[in-house]
Structures are given as structure tokens and as C-alpha cells.
Design an enzyme around this catalytic site. Sequence first.
Site, PDB file in Angstrom:
ATOM      1  N   HIS A 161       0.849  -1.278   0.032  1.00 51.46           N
ATOM      2  CA  HIS A 161       0.065  -0.055  -0.006  1.00 51.46           C
ATOM      3  C   HIS A 161       0.925   1.340  -0.006  1.00 51.46           C
ATOM      4  O   HIS A 161       1.934   1.247   0.536  1.00 51.46           O
ATOM      5  CB  HIS A 161      -0.674   0.088   1.269  1.00 51.46           C
ATOM      6  CG  HIS A 161      -2.213  -0.852   1.338  1.00 51.46           C
ATOM      7  ND1 HIS A 161      -2.382  -1.759   2.481  1.00 51.46           N
ATOM      8  CD2 HIS A 161      -3.149  -0.996   0.369  1.00 51.46           C
ATOM      9  CE1 HIS A 161      -3.590  -2.225   1.974  1.00 51.46           C
ATOM     10  NE2 HIS A 161      -3.948  -1.726   0.953  1.00 51.46           N
ATOM     11  N   CYS A 248      -2.887   0.671   9.485  1.00 51.23           N
ATOM     12  CA  CYS A 248      -3.656  -0.224   9.036  1.00 51.23           C
ATOM     13  C   CYS A 248      -4.767  -0.407  10.355  1.00 51.23           C
ATOM     14  O   CYS A 248      -5.894  -0.875   9.813  1.00 51.23           O
ATOM     15  CB  CYS A 248      -3.182  -1.600   8.720  1.00 51.23           C
ATOM     16  SG  CYS A 248      -1.652  -1.368   7.779  1.00 51.23           S
TER      17      CYS A 248
END
Length: 253
Positions: A161, A248
Amino acid sequence: MFKNVIVKTPGESYINGLTTSNLGTPTMTKALEQHISYIEALKTCGVEVTILLSNPDFPDSTFVEDTAVLTSNFAVVTNPGAETRNGEIIEMEPVLKKFYNEIYSVEAPGTLDGGDILQIEDHFYIGISARTNYVGATQLKQILESENYKATIVELKEFFHLKTGITYLGEGTIVVAGEFVDHPLFNSYKKIVVPQEEEYAANCIRVNDYVIVPAGFPQTKQKIEDAGYKTLEVDTTEFRKLDGGLSCLSLRF
Ligand code: CIR
């Protein structure tokens, strides 16, 4: 300043979550302990923590960051790119409604994971990754621009990511690793460069007066402290096993 944080306890199916790492299966008791330490660190930063209960149907749902993009005045519900994670947004939307009147969403065929979105002041960077596609990125760009934010799309080469490799600390300072160390889009910011062997520590989070860093990355911690920040360390080994990091595990707003 952040006032609120949303987290979700890892559930019994957490050990079956998605991963590209070969670090082994997470130990459930340890994951739960580490999640509690994460919540404690957030509380030290002075935020109100909303703790959602786990749902065994969604093994990866402790990684709440991927389900939304939040600003001070509106929320965007994402459309997570991994099929097994897509349903996580059904549980998140009603929670966001308690905090926001204005809620947008990313719609299929667009896909987007919150982990690909980096906010630097009024400028959002949107990563194109295995999870976030151009259609999803363009939808988010349009939403953000309609709300007077700037938005730039960034193609990822290696990172999972966008925020796996870059963090904004505030005061024009970013923490960067790997492909972002010399990336032309980020050259105007002051950089704290994470050594290759500590790459995982590029995913840290600034929460009010502290930067929360993963335990076990002394060089990065020192560099962040040398730049004038107070740090809090949290052990994240059981989240790293499923490609997860500190950002996250929460939605901060
Ligand atoms: C996944 O593959 O989706 C999870 N195992 C890890 C998600 C990490 N989330 C993030 O970087 N924002």
C-alpha cells in the site's frame, strides 16, 4: 489534532487473513495483547477510542484503515480491492454515520483501500496498487477536489500500500522508505529516511503529541526523536505477519 480513533478487535478468524509475507501464522493471544497495547498507546495520545467487535466472517477486518478515508468534515467509504475484505464496509458505514453527516463512497468497478491514501495537509496522495485501481483513485480524486482538497495519483512499484512506505508526521516532514526515498513527488518535503533493514517502520503514525512507532526498529525511532518528536513503541509482530502495520489498525479523525 485527532479527537477520535476507530479500531476493531482481531477476531478468531484473524489467523486466516490475507498475507504475502512468509513470517508464519499469527498467534492469536499475542495479537490480542498487541491490539490492547495499541489502544493504550492511542489513549496516551489523548484520543477517544471506539472499539468495534470482531466479526469472524472478515478475518482481515482489524485493519480498519482500508475501509474509509476520513477528513474533518466528511467520510468516504472505500471499496476494498480484495474480495474477502469487500464486505467489511457494510459494518463500517453505520459506525461512520454516528460521526459524519456527509458520507461519499467509492463504487465498483472502482476499488480503493484506505492504506493507499496519504494526507499531507490539504493534499491527498492516492496510490495505485494491487488493491486500488485507476477508476477508484479517480473517483476519490474527484470527491476530494469537489471538497477543495488537492489530490495526486501515485503509481506504486513495489510497496503493498502507499502508506506501507511513507508517513506524514506534520510540519512538512515525511518518513520514507524504498521507492519513496527519491520519488520526485515527495521531494519538496523534509525527509526522514528509513534504512532498508528497517523498512517496515516507515509505517508509523503521528497522533497529536506523539509518533507511535513499531517496536524493534531503533534507528528509525532515533531519527524520529532527533527530528523533535516524542515516540511511543508498540509491538506489532502479529500484524506484520499479515502485512499489517500501525496505520492499518485504526481510522484517525
Ligand atoms: C490485507 O491483505 O488486506 C491485510 N492482510 C493487510 C492490510 C494492511 N492494511 C493496510 O496497510 N492499510
